[in-house]
Write a protein that holds these residues in place. Structure first.
Motif, PDB file in Angstrom:
ATOM      1  N   LYS A 181       0.830  -1.204   0.000  1.00 25.72           N
ATOM      2  CA  LYS A 181       0.000   0.000   0.000  1.00 25.72           C
ATOM      3  C   LYS A 181       0.864   1.253   0.000  1.00 25.72           C
ATOM      4  CE  LYS A 181      -3.964   1.968   2.484  1.00 25.72           C
ATOM      5  NZ  LYS A 181      -4.908   1.743   3.623  1.00 25.72           N
ATOM      6  N   ARG A 184       2.016   1.915  -3.507  1.00 23.70           N
ATOM      7  CA  ARG A 184       0.951   2.444  -4.368  1.00 23.70           C
ATOM      8  C   ARG A 184       0.613   3.883  -4.009  1.00 23.70           C
ATOM      9  NH1 ARG A 184      -5.448   0.949  -4.523  1.00 23.70           N
ATOM     10  NH2 ARG A 184      -5.889   1.808  -6.591  1.00 23.70           N
ATOM     11  N   GLU A 261       5.487   2.097 -13.053  1.00 24.43           N
ATOM     12  CA  GLU A 261       4.120   1.673 -13.349  1.00 24.43           C
ATOM     13  C   GLU A 261       4.094   0.231 -13.843  1.00 24.43           C
ATOM     14  OE1 GLU A 261       0.193   3.123 -15.887  1.00 24.43           O
ATOM     15  OE2 GLU A 261       2.183   3.836 -16.470  1.00 24.43           O
ATOM     16  N   LEU A 264       4.785  -2.150 -10.888  1.00 21.97           N
ATOM     17  CA  LEU A 264       3.624  -2.297 -10.001  1.00 21.97           C
ATOM     18  C   LEU A 264       2.542  -3.162 -10.641  1.00 21.97           C
ATOM     19  CD1 LEU A 264       3.372   1.384  -8.700  1.00 21.97           C
ATOM     20  CD2 LEU A 264       4.028  -0.618  -7.369  1.00 21.97           C
ATOM     21  N   ILE A 269      -0.653  -4.338  -8.785  1.00 22.67           N
ATOM     22  CA  ILE A 269      -0.953  -3.075  -8.110  1.00 22.67           C
ATOM     23  C   ILE A 269      -1.226  -2.022  -9.171  1.00 22.67           C
ATOM     24  CG2 ILE A 269      -0.115  -1.330  -6.498  1.00 22.67           C
ATOM     25  CD1 ILE A 269       1.846  -3.431  -5.431  1.00 22.67           C
ATOM     26  N   ARG A 271      -2.116   1.727 -10.583  1.00 23.74           N
ATOM     27  CA  ARG A 271      -1.773   3.079 -10.177  1.00 23.74           C
ATOM     28  C   ARG A 271      -2.914   4.024 -10.473  1.00 23.74           C
ATOM     29  NH1 ARG A 271       3.115   5.735 -13.255  1.00 23.74           N
ATOM     30  NH2 ARG A 271       1.404   6.475 -14.526  1.00 23.74           N
TER      31      ARG A 271
END
Length: 271
Positions: A181, A184, A261, A264, A269, A271
């Motif tokens: 978390k 992010r 990006e 992730l 995850i 964005r």
């Protein structure tokens, strides 16, 4: 419990482990709406099984996503919860009794108190986790979410009432969830800073961690929650420092925005 003309709205992405608890905690809502941004787990199926209408919305950032969700509601009054949040039975009863009068008034919103569950039990002393006041109940014609990608807030004018009973927040079931978390939220916050052309101010970095840690551990009473309070203060301070380091990288190595990006997304995850 009789149904009231209010919409419970939950924005989701891969929340199959949480969504049922959230939806079931609001039995009085005439409509339950889940706005999903492309979950790859069973979020959508579980939500529908627990009485929710599900619509898809590509991820826009927290503030814009909540505003987009409001346009899909069948009722003007909205209760906004995250998937890892749920009403306590006491708050559900308080809302069932008080909502008719509230909705008949001209107030734009109401403040709820959030109680945080961390490492399996409620925090007792740490101030942001004990009765944190948050505007989550509102009339969509009188209030609107800010357009921030993260740490959005509900904007309205005038005084609003505060309810007494708390709602619950299961804050990051493990420290692994917490670190994901942090990655992010840091990325989203730094992108907001980048859009606004915020100056880097890396000279603050040596002080940021310790000032943040002391604020949470001492002045916000984290110390009274024992080692859990120490861990909370440390993770908050680490987040404060990491954001600034990551923003420095974005400004000095713009290609890192695209590379991060992609990294992730490989780990699920968005964005």
């Amino acid at each position: 419990m009789s149904l009231l003309p209010i919409t419970l709205v939950v924005i989701t992405h891969n929340e199959a482990d949480n969504i049922a608890r959230c939806l079931d905690s609001v039995p009085f809502a005439a409509e339950k709406l889940v706005v999903d941004s492309g979950s790859t787990d069973d979020t959508v199926a579980v939500a529908r099984a627990h009485g929710a209408r599900v619509v898809h919305q590509d991820w826009l950032g927290f503030g814009p996503q909540r505003n987009a969700a409001a346009t899909h509601c069948s009722h003007d009054w909205i209760l906004a919860l995250d998937a890892d949040e749920s009403l306590s039975p006491e708050l559900a009863r308080e809302l069932e009794q008080g909502l008719p009068a509230l909705m008949a008034s001209e107030v734009p919103a109401a403040i709820l108190r959030r109680r945080t569950i961390f490492m399996g039990r409620a925090m007792r002393w740490y101030r942001p986790s004990v009765g944190e006041k948050m505007a989550r109940l509102y009339h969509r014609g009188r209030a609107r979410w800010s357009d921030a990608r993260v740490h959005e807030s509900l904007r309205f004018e005038g005084s609003v009432p505060t309810l007494r009973a708390p709602f619950n927040h299961v804050n990051n079931p493990t420290l692994v969830h917490k670190q994901l978390k942090v990655l992010r939220y840091s990325e989203l916050k730094c992108l907001d800073w980048l859009d606004k052309g915020k100056s880097v101010r890396m000279w603050q970095a040596p002080f940021v961690y310790w000032l943040s840690f002391v604020k949470d551990y001492v002045f916000r009473l984290g110390a009274l929650d024992g080692w859990r309070g120490f861990i909370v203060a440390h993770t908050a301070a680490s987040y404060a420092l990491y954001k600034r380091m990551r923003y420095y990288e974005m400004r000095h190595h713009p290609e890192s925005v695209r590379l991060a990006e992609a990294a992730l997304l490989r780990h699920g995850i968005e964005r």
